[in-house]
Design a protein around this motif. Structure first.
Motif, short mmCIF file in Angstrom:
data_model
loop_
_atom_site.label_atom_id
_atom_site.label_comp_id
_atom_site.label_asym_id
_atom_site.label_seq_id
_atom_site.Cartn_x
_atom_site.Cartn_y
_atom_site.Cartn_z
N GLU A 89 0.43 -1.30 -0.46
CA GLU A 89 0.15 -0.24 -0.02
C GLU A 89 0.73 1.05 0.08
N MET A 90 2.04 1.44 0.13
CA MET A 90 3.19 1.92 0.43
C MET A 90 3.58 2.24 -0.23
N ALA A 91 4.06 1.46 -0.93
CA ALA A 91 5.15 1.98 -2.27
C ALA A 91 4.33 2.22 -3.39
N ASN A 92 5.12 2.15 -4.19
CA ASN A 92 4.54 3.09 -5.96
C ASN A 92 5.24 1.97 -7.01
N ASP A 93 6.47 1.59 -7.24
CA ASP A 93 6.67 1.00 -8.00
C ASP A 93 7.48 -0.03 -7.32
N PHE A 94 7.34 -1.01 -8.69
CA PHE A 94 8.02 -2.44 -8.29
C PHE A 94 8.53 -3.71 -9.07
N TYR A 95 9.38 -4.70 -8.64
CA TYR A 95 10.13 -5.75 -9.17
C TYR A 95 9.11 -6.96 -9.26
N LEU A 96 9.08 -6.95 -10.20
CA LEU A 96 8.42 -8.61 -10.44
C LEU A 96 10.03 -9.12 -10.22
N ASN A 97 9.48 -10.31 -8.71
CA ASN A 97 10.49 -10.85 -8.22
C ASN A 97 10.69 -12.43 -9.32
N THR A 98 11.52 -12.50 -10.48
CA THR A 98 11.87 -13.90 -11.25
C THR A 98 12.43 -14.27 -10.08
N PHE A 99 12.86 -14.44 -9.20
CA PHE A 99 13.61 -15.26 -8.54
C PHE A 99 13.02 -16.15 -7.08
N ILE A 100 12.18 -15.95 -7.09
CA ILE A 100 10.83 -16.44 -5.12
C ILE A 100 10.62 -17.68 -6.33
N ASP A 101 10.37 -18.63 -6.88
CA ASP A 101 10.98 -19.92 -7.27
C ASP A 101 10.87 -20.60 -8.66
N LEU A 102 10.84 -21.14 -8.86
CA LEU A 102 12.36 -22.05 -9.83
C LEU A 102 10.71 -22.12 -11.12
N GLU A 103 9.93 -21.94 -10.61
CA GLU A 103 8.38 -22.07 -11.62
C GLU A 103 8.42 -20.77 -12.58
N THR A 104 8.11 -19.87 -11.39
CA THR A 104 8.46 -18.25 -11.96
C THR A 104 9.55 -17.85 -13.62
N PHE A 105 11.44 -18.14 -12.07
CA PHE A 105 12.56 -18.59 -12.96
C PHE A 105 12.01 -18.97 -14.00
N CYS A 106 11.93 -20.01 -14.62
CA CYS A 106 11.28 -20.71 -16.15
C CYS A 106 10.43 -19.88 -17.26
N ILE A 107 9.31 -19.64 -16.01
CA ILE A 107 7.77 -18.54 -17.25
C ILE A 107 9.12 -17.90 -17.71
N SER A 108 9.59 -16.70 -16.20
CA SER A 108 10.48 -15.53 -17.08
C SER A 108 11.47 -15.76 -18.08
N ALA A 109 12.80 -16.90 -18.10
CA ALA A 109 13.05 -17.27 -18.60
C ALA A 109 12.65 -17.70 -20.34
N GLY A 110 11.32 -18.18 -20.35
CA GLY A 110 10.55 -18.93 -21.65
C GLY A 110 10.41 -17.69 -22.22
N SER A 111 9.90 -16.02 -21.87
CA SER A 111 10.11 -15.06 -22.34
C SER A 111 11.08 -14.24 -23.02
N GLU A 112 12.46 -14.83 -22.99
CA GLU A 112 14.01 -14.47 -23.38
C GLU A 112 14.06 -14.43 -24.59
#
Length: 856
Positions: free
Chosen positions: A833-856
């Protein structure tokens, strides 16, 4: 009717013809010869290889891919173990797996003349089954029935000998349960009748010291080496029919494209070592890559004098005794019955050695201030140099000269120790220095990250600032907020320090002087940092690093050393440990046999039967099984809690407790769009298996729960949890395109609910979700490489919507952009609620990392 063009046997379907050709050696061999004689055999095109599969009306064509799978093979003509090494093929032969999901299609270049079979054989389970039938015993023998077998398993796994004896002598055990064994001795006699794996053997080794007794004689001691025959262990593993669908007998090169331009390396059978060794062996040879692991461990918790290596003392001599059977087997091969009921000539060859750094130096016969893999100088390990790899033959020659009293200059230059008979000296086709694999646990997790990177960043940022940043880290299912948990820290570390640590660290070797300028460290002559320079070579040789992590053998310390020691009476404990392990092995093998007996469709009740129908059924099932690492396209499943945590809530409560200020407009827009005429729960998302990560579907929990105030007494409250998620666009096919972040948006799930009964008609009886959108993903941040998002607004209000819960693809984690210094008012509970800008953390788990890697 379709029939085989080679033997004219008729089949009801064309698929049956293909299975027949794959399963019968004569037809398969003729088919292979036909394919080998094709003119265009290089770059594949599906359906361009016509095979003799005829019907009365037409000729069917199908590719070699329809029959090839790396997890199954066919019978071949007997191979000659003394034949010359085969000449490499002039053409690449790339084939395609049968895969429904095109996103995970892989193309294979087969290694010719590898893994050929000799004849049909019997597995150990089949022989044991045949023995039981011959003796007139049922499957539970030597135990009375299934219940008694369950009791036996529990006793072996859970109780020691004294406790077992006490349990069996209890009146309730003797009068009510009435087992067929009345004390520990009779119980162990039953266990001894179960099938066992490789037997334990003990060798006495006499050790002479460098001290003398009062008579002037050199002191000596006899030590014990307990061991299995490694060749027998290989036989047990390769012949276990439960491993049939996971077994690969020949290497391949895997590609993402039919032209063979983009290679894929994951398991060892897709890497280079296996293919390279295959060329050094006779035609038809089957390689069994041996992976060794060793590490000293304490057996007792309170005394330091009880310790053992898995191969105990006198390392190189004991290892030589242990691995002696591998010399002849690696030179000449050994016939073994494999899990697919076929016999082949197996060459067990040392491929990889898993150990921590001191252990690697011990094995490599070098000092601990030197690299066990290459000849880099002791004071140059922090520089990005390309040094010569250590050579086994050269090293043996230097050690031999030193043994004979000479003083070769290379002995000191190479940092060698006086080990004159290294255990690996006579192992055929082995390069011990290449065999050392990356050690993720000690070199990366505990080494570079915990011991160095975290320490450096703490010096730069400051401990108070680091603590404040961790306190502001948003919640995520499964993420533990403990600063000293180095593996948990790695999930958030990049985004955590973005903006606080100079971006020069992004390209470490090019800009590492910044750490010396900031007086963070004095030098980079760090052994574990240098070891990372060998990672790429190891991956191309042996496959992905997770297959060789020391966490597994360290876990086996508990199962095979510490638990065994605790089960002994602490006197003459080594023999008791071996007997305890033998009992555990017997129970495991019997459990595996019973699993095979109940589930294996290919078990042959009559081993002497030569019925064509039975053989064809056996062959078609075993040699055409689908690869286990490929899954058909599966839908995403969303599961709601059976009982809502907060049922029948008013709209006003949703607005205040969930902060859903735009709930009514969003719901009105949804109803107007989807229903012109006319309970809040967490949701579990079950995603299809990602072949890069696991063979099993994954369950993810997405929560939308308001804050719970502390109750009376000591009942604690809980903060609000409104998780972030990736939401599909309407055009996205979530069953086939969820492997990238293309076509998805980030949103915060604030409410998960169902409509009142008067609205629940047709598809709208399903759950809905009120979400608040974030902006589309922007370009990655230059310092962290993470994509950026911000809150989305519309007319000065948060951009919100009501969506079907089916549109939720995957949970995600956002890290607030903290800048050089984090806002002290931010906490994990309020930062969204307090912050305005964020990073999408692709290192949070292996599945998210694979999803992000598949977009490159």
């Amino acid at each position: 009717m379709p029939h085989c063009g080679f033997c004219t046997k008729e089949m009801p379907t064309s698929g049956g013809v293909k299975r027949h050709i794959a399963g019968f050696p004569d037809c398969r061999r003729q088919w292979e010869l036909l394919v080998e004689n094709q003119n265009d055999i290089g770059v594949p095109s599906l359906g361009n290889q016509t095979v003799a599969t005829n019907t009365n009306t037409n000729t069917n064509t199908y590719s070699q891919a329809d029959l090839f799978s790396p997890h199954c093979r066919s019978r071949s003509e007997s191979s000659n173990p003394n034949a010359d090494n085969p000449t490499a093929s002039k053409h690449q032969q790339v084939t395609i797996e049968e895969v429904e999901d095109e996103d995970h299609t892989r193309y294979f270049e087969q290694c010719v003349n590898a893994g050929q079979t000799l004849r049909e054989g019997q597995t150990g389970f089949e022989r044991f089954h045949q023995y039981k039938e011959g003796m007139g015993k049922d499957k539970w023998a030597p135990f009375y029935d299934e219940e008694e077998w369950g009791l036996a398993k529990w006793l072996v796994k859970s109780l020691g000998q004294t406790q077992t004896d006490e349990f069996l002598k209890l009146p309730i055990t003797q009068n009510q349960m009435k087992p067929s064994f009345h004390n520990n001795c009779s119980f162990l006699q039953k266990v001894d009748e179960l099938p066992h794996g490789a037997a334990w053997s003990c060798k006495k080794v006499n050790v002479q010291g460098n001290k003398t007794d009062e008579k002037g004689q050199i002191l000596h001691e006899d030590v014990e080496l307990w061991m299995h025959d490694p060749v027998e262990c290989v036989k047990d593993l390769i012949g276990n029919p439960l491993f049939r669908d996971h077994m690969v007998y020949a290497p391949v090169r895997a590609y993402k494209d039919p032209a063979g331009l983009h290679r894929v390396i994951d398991d060892m059978w897709t890497a280079d070592w296996w293919c390279d060794k295959q060329k050094q062996l006779p035609k038809g040879a089957t390689i069994a890559p041996i992976i060794l692991a060793s590490d000293k461990t304490c057996l007792s918790q309170f005394r330091g004098d009880k310790s053992a290596w898995p191969v105990y003392q006198l390392f190189h001599h004991c290892m030589s005794l242990l691995l002696q059977p591998l010399i002849a087997a690696g030179q000449n091969g050994v016939e073994m019955a494999c899990a697919d009921l076929l016999i082949c000539r197996v060459y067990p060859i040392l491929a990889a050695y898993v150990a921590n750094f001191p252990e690697q130096c011990l094995v490599a016969c070098c000092k601990e201030n030197r690299c066990p893999k290459c000849l880099v100088a002791a004071d140059e390990r922090g520089d990005p140099l390309t040094s010569l790899m250590r050579d086994p033959e050269v090293t043996k020659e230097i050690l031999e000269k030193r043994k004979n009293g000479q003083h070769p200059i290379q002995f000191d230059d190479n940092g060698l120790c006086a080990v004159y008979n290294p255990f690996w000296a006579n192992l055929p086709h082995a390069d011990i220095f290449l065999a050392f694999t990356p050690n993720l646990l000690h070199q990366v997790h505990k080494g570079i990250f915990k011991d160095h990177l975290v320490k450096w960043c703490l010096e730069i940022v400051g401990e108070d600032e680091m603590d404040a940043r961790f306190k502001a880290m948003p919640d995520y299912p499964g993420l533990r907020h403990f600063k000293k948990e180095h593996k948990e820290m790695q999930h958030v570390f990049i985004g955590l320090l973005a903006g606080a640590v100079p971006s020069a660290l992004a390209v470490f070797h090019a800009n590492k002087d910044v750490l010396q300028e900031l007086e963070v460290c004095e030098h980079f002559n760090i052994p574990k940092l240098h070891q990372i320079s060998h990672f790429v070579k190891s991956i191309t040789l042996f496959g992905s690093t997770d297959s060789f992590n020391t966490e597994l053998p360290e876990r086996l310390h508990i199962d095979f050393a510490k638990d065994a020691y605790r089960a002994s009476n602490k006197r003459d404990y080594k023999e008791q440990m071996a007997l305890w392990l033998q009992c555990q092995d017997a129970v495991f093998l019997c459990s595996s046999y019973l699993d095979w007996f109940h589930t294996d469709p290919n078990r042959r009740d009559d081993l002497d039967s030569d019925s064509d129908a039975e053989i064809e059924e056996l062959q078609s099932e075993s040699h055409n099984a689908a690869p286990t690492n490929i899954s058909p396209t599966l839908p995403i499943v969303h599961i709601l809690a059976k009982t809502p945590a907060h049922p029948q809530q008013s709209v006003q409560h949703l607005i205040t407790a969930h902060g859903a200020t735009m709930f009514l407009p969003a719901l009105k827009s949804f109803l107007h769009k989807h229903m012109p005429h006319n309970n809040i729960v967490p949701v579990v998302v079950v995603t299809p298996p990602d072949p890069h990560v696991s063979d099993s579907p994954k369950r993810w929990r997405i929560r939308a729960t308001p804050e719970v105030q502390p109750g009376p007494g000591q009942k604690p409250g809980s903060p609000a949890r409104f998780n972030m998620a990736l939401i599909s666009n309407e055009c996205l096919n979530v069953t086939t395109e969820m492997n990238t972040v293309l076509g998805v948006r980030v949103a915060q799930v604030c409410i998960i609910f169902t409509l009142p009964h008067q609205f629940q008609v047709g598809m709208y009886s399903r759950a809905l979700a009120y979400v608040e959108w974030f902006t589309p993903l922007r370009e990655p941040d230059l310092s962290s490489g993470l994509c950026q998002v911000s809150r989305s607004t519309r007319q000065l209000h948060r951009n919100a919507a009501v969506i079907h819960i089916d549109e939720v693809i995957h949970p995600c984690h956002l890290i607030p952009k903290m800048g050089p210094s984090v806002d002290p008012g931010w906490t994990s509970a309020n930062v969204y609620e307090m912050a305005n800008d964020f990073y999408l953390n692709t290192f949070i788990d292996l599945e998210t990392f694979c999803i992000s890697a598949g977009s490159e």
